[in-house]
Scaffold this active site. Structure first.
Site, PDB file in Angstrom:
ATOM      1  N   THR A 185       5.518  -1.652 -12.775  1.00  0.00           N
ATOM      2  CA  THR A 185       6.430  -1.197 -11.631  1.00  0.00           C
ATOM      3  C   THR A 185       7.520  -2.265 -11.772  1.00  0.00           C
ATOM      4  OG1 THR A 185       5.151   1.010 -11.074  1.00  0.00           O
ATOM      5  CG2 THR A 185       7.621   0.367  -9.812  1.00  0.00           C
ATOM      6  N   ASP A 202       2.188  -6.678 -14.122  1.00  0.00           N
ATOM      7  CA  ASP A 202       2.997  -5.070 -13.874  1.00  0.00           C
ATOM      8  C   ASP A 202       3.072  -4.472 -14.232  1.00  0.00           C
ATOM      9  OD1 ASP A 202       2.248  -3.585 -11.677  1.00  0.00           O
ATOM     10  OD2 ASP A 202       3.893  -4.152 -10.554  1.00  0.00           O
ATOM     11  N   ASP A 228       6.070  -8.853  -8.893  1.00  0.00           N
ATOM     12  CA  ASP A 228       6.780  -9.126  -8.768  1.00  0.00           C
ATOM     13  C   ASP A 228       6.564  -8.048  -7.392  1.00  0.00           C
ATOM     14  OD1 ASP A 228       6.732  -6.487  -8.417  1.00  0.00           O
ATOM     15  OD2 ASP A 228       9.560  -6.705  -9.632  1.00  0.00           O
TER      16      ASP A 228
END
Length: 786
Positions: A463, A461, A665
């Site tokens: 961000t 990912d 996350d």
């Protein structure tokens, strides 16, 4: 003994395990208990994990039944605290599984050390006398039986007292219907010792050549005391070194457990009171001074300090924290004082979770151990058959020299080393898991190492993984004001502009507004509280600060308020512009960006060196995603991805025949994490992401991902090296001991040499595994050797 977090299993601390055969015996005993589906026993950590059948609860009767089965097999069971909190309390009742293992190994080392030195002091002279074949004795007694009885006097305490721990384990195994390494050594040593006494009492019983091939007389019959003595010396030395090495495999867990203080101060009724850590409950305010460790997870209620979390995350640089920030148990307060409101204590804390994950991973079994179990099951019986067959063959081939048959029998028993096979995998896994924990990487089981080693594509990912996950002010630009405009207060520079904008945003909850406030705080600027404040959704804020009307927002917001816009510096694809106006005049702009993490560029380079391709899959827009990818050298980018699209991307890559890992996350990463061959949950993360991950990266950022892959590859490589050595050793030494040495060199392999080789084999495997503890990593060390 205590069930783990899942009621379908039990974890027990076992005492009395001394070799891989012991672990196999305990496993078989547990699996015969009704209600037990499977058992995994780890010799390196001395733990037994018992999986229960569906619908079977871990009640007291079942725990007793499993314990009784282990005791009936000749071992012991130690009652332990919940592994999630064991070792985190100052109470003696809360001793952990690893504490018991450490105490058992320490006691074993102390006992073996004393017996080894006595055996060495007596054994070295015996070796010299025995190998001299009477040449060192005075002529007056050389041809009498007196030298033989002197050798007997030197050897008897070695065999009967120094070697008793080995004999007790070997005879104990026989009493329970099994044989192990200690059985082989005991039979070999006692055969040599008994044969020597028989030869002394009945000199004609073993006529002809001795173990060295020298001619004998009735007055100087063939004796094997030096073999019995030196075998015992080497086995004691090997056991002592092996136990010391095994003690170090638990260093990581003991180091983590030591991070929890025994007591702390809490604030109740306005007064600070010192209490044991296990008396702290959620909601308590914990008071901490510089240099003290944090005993709970919580939110900082008051104070400012730097938190040193190197022991938890491997990150050497402390992070600054203030009111509202999160703090994790195990960190050290540096350069300030804090008051923390507890949100998780005991088994629910970060430190307890790390400890539990490390213990479970160290106690788990790698897939390759199934092969080792099958080999170990027949190894010891096969060695006994080989020893008997070799002795019989040489008795028939050399009937004039029965000593050769006896030496061959003893040497085959002594040189065989099933322990090297049994230690090959669990020691490497235990040390690898510990090294990973020190670097802030938690493996959820030994099987994860094998999966991680095969990874060739890592999907990440953007961000919060490659970037900080929050906007920061990166640039402040002053704009020439129109003639007659009221100047900025103070020095009228960029700092004055920032202070005024921060005052306007002081009550804002928007991420960009908080970025402005953080930028002012980071520069130590005093921020005035506005007398009026209004937020305009999707546009900006307006406030009255020190009697002046301040606007902060985007260009559309400024135009809607009648502010004449300037052709200021345009935003790049990865940045956002905030404009600032005072009393209707544009005075400046600020550039906000989600910064690329400082460790990201080096981590991308490390992953490329490992041969791992990085693919970005993000829900962010295409322009900022492409800008970050360009900066980091990522060639494949998927933007504006839904959670299902991320999962589909992972599946498409897998369909291309590659092993794919996913690092993320957030909750939106959960489907991709479930699809990936290996999932890495980063930082605090979301529960959904952490629950499905095979690897949890405790420290934020992507650098720990490279560390995880390096550790996995090196651990698997160490396991393979250990197994190769263990198989190669036995494949080479057993034929030599069985008679190949006689064919090639004209003499049987001396039992003393066999004892030294056997001791070296086990110790070398453990020492090779311990090399993992010094492994250098790309994310936490300056150099790496992947």
């Amino acid at each position: 003994m205590q069930p783990t977090a899942a009621a379908s299993s039990l974890e027990l601390a076992v005492t009395g395990m001394h070799c891989a055969g012991c672990a196999s015996a305990i496993q078989r005993a547990c699996e015969h208990v009704p209600g037990v589906r499977a058992a995994q026993v780890n010799f390196a950590t001395a733990t037994a994990r018992v999986e229960l059948e569906a619908g079977v609860s871990a009640d007291a009767s079942l725990r007793c039944a499993v314990s009784d089965a282990i005791v009936d097999a000749g071992f012991g069971v130690v009652a332990t605290e919940d592994p999630a909190v064991a070792g985190l309390s100052s109470s003696p009742a809360h001793a952990s599984t690893h504490d018991h293992r450490a105490h058992e190994l320490t006691a074993t080392i102390d006992s073996l050390r004393a017996r080894f030195w006595v055996a060495a002091v007596l054994g070295v002279p015996e070796l010299v006398l025995g190998m001299s074949h009477g040449a060192l004795w005075p002529e007056s007694i050389r041809h009498t039986v007196l030298p033989g009885w002197i050798e007997c006097a030197l050897t008897t305490p070695i065999v009967l007292w120094c070697g008793w721990p080995i004999a007790r384990l070997g005879l104990g195994a026989l009493a329970h219907g099994r044989a192990n390494m200690h059985t082989l050594v005991t039979v070999g040593v006692w055969t040599a010792y008994a044969a020597s006494i028989v030869s002394l009492v009945w000199p004609g019983a073993l006529q002809a050549a001795s173990s060295a091939g020298a001619p004998e007389s009735a007055a100087h019959p063939p004796l094997f005391f030096e073999g019995a003595a030196i075998i015992t010396v080497f086995v004691l030395l090997g056991r002592m070194l092996e136990s010391r090495a095994l003690l170090h495999t638990g260093d990581a867990v003991r180091a983590l457990a030591s991070l929890m203080p025994s007591s702390t101060r809490i604030v109740r009724g306005g007064q600070e009171t010192e209490v044991p850590v296990d008396h702290v409950v959620v909601g308590d305010i914990v008071s901490l001074r510089p240099g003290e460790r944090i005993p709970v997870d919580g939110i900082i209620d008051d104070g400012f300090a730097a938190l040193d979390e190197a022991s938890l995350t491997g990150e050497p640089i402390p992070r600054d924290v203030r009111r509202g920030d999160h703090a994790r148990s195990g960190g050290i307060v540096r350069g300030g004082a804090l008051r923390i409101q507890a949100t998780a204590t005991g088994a629910g804390s970060t430190l307890a979770g790390i400890l539990n994950a490390v213990r479970e991973a160290q106690g788990s079994r790698a897939p390759v151990e199934r092969l080792v179990d099958r080999v170990a099951a027949w190894f010891t019986p096969a060695v006994i058959v080989l020893a008997v067959a070799s002795a019989a063959a040489w008795w028939i081939a050399r009937p004039e020299n029965p000593a050769i048959a006896l030496v061959t029998f003893v040497t085959v028993l002594v040189i065989a080393c099933p322990c090297a096979l049994g230690l090959a995998t669990p020691t490497a896994v235990s040390v690898g898991v510990g090294r990973a924990a020190r670097a802030g990487v938690l493996f959820r089981g030994a099987n994860v190492f094998e999966r991680a080693r095969a990874i060739s594509v890592l999907v990440v990912d953007k961000t919060g993984t490659l970037t900080e996950g929050r906007p920061d002010i990166t640039k402040i630009t002053m704009i020439t004001m129109a003639p007659g405009a009221i100047p900025l207060p103070g020095a009228g520079d960029e700092l004055s502009l920032l202070a005024l904008a921060a005052a306007a945003e002081e009550r804002s909850e928007h991420p960009l507004g908080r970025a402005v406030v953080r930028a002012a705080a980071a520069r130590g600027l005093a921020v005035t509280t506005p007398t009026e404040f209004r937020s305009h959704e999707g546009g900006g804020v307006e406030a009255v600060v020190d009697g002046r009307r301040v606007l902060v927002g985007n260009a559309r917001f400024m135009e809607s308020k009648g502010v004449a816009m300037s052709a200021g510096a345009p935003a790049t694809p990865a940045t956002t512009m905030l404009w600032v106006a005072i009393d209707g005049s544009l005075v400046g702009s600020m550039t906000a960006a989600d910064r690329i993490r400082g460790d990201a560029p080096a981590t991308m380079a490390a992953l490329r060196r490992l041969g791992v391709e990085v693919v970005m899959a993000t829900g962010d827009a295409a322009a900022p995603a492409a800008e970050v990818a360009r900066t980091l050298g990522i060639h494949r980018v998927f933007a504006e991805c839904t959670p299902e699209r991320k999962r589909a991307i992972v599946q498409e890559l897998q369909d291309g025949g590659v092993a794919v890992a996913f690092a993320g996350d957030g909750v939106n990463d959960a489907p991709a994490i479930a699809q990936a061959d290996l999932a890495l949950a980063i930082g605090e993360g979301a529960d959904a992401a952490r629950a499905g991950a095979g690897v949890v990266l405790v420290r934020d950022g992507i650098s720990a991902a490279a560390d995880a892959l390096v550790i996995a590859r090196r651990t698997i490589r160490t396991i393979h090296a250990n197994l190769w050595w263990a198989f190669a050793y036995n494949a080479a030494c057993l034929p030599l001991a069985a008679g190949l040495s006689i064919v090639l060199f004209g003499t049987p392999l001396p039992p003393a040499v066999a004892g030294a080789a056997m001791a070296f084999s086990s110790v070398s495997v453990v020492l090779n595994s311990l090399r993992l503890a010094r492994l250098r990593l790309p994310g936490t060390d300056s150099t790496s050797a992947p």
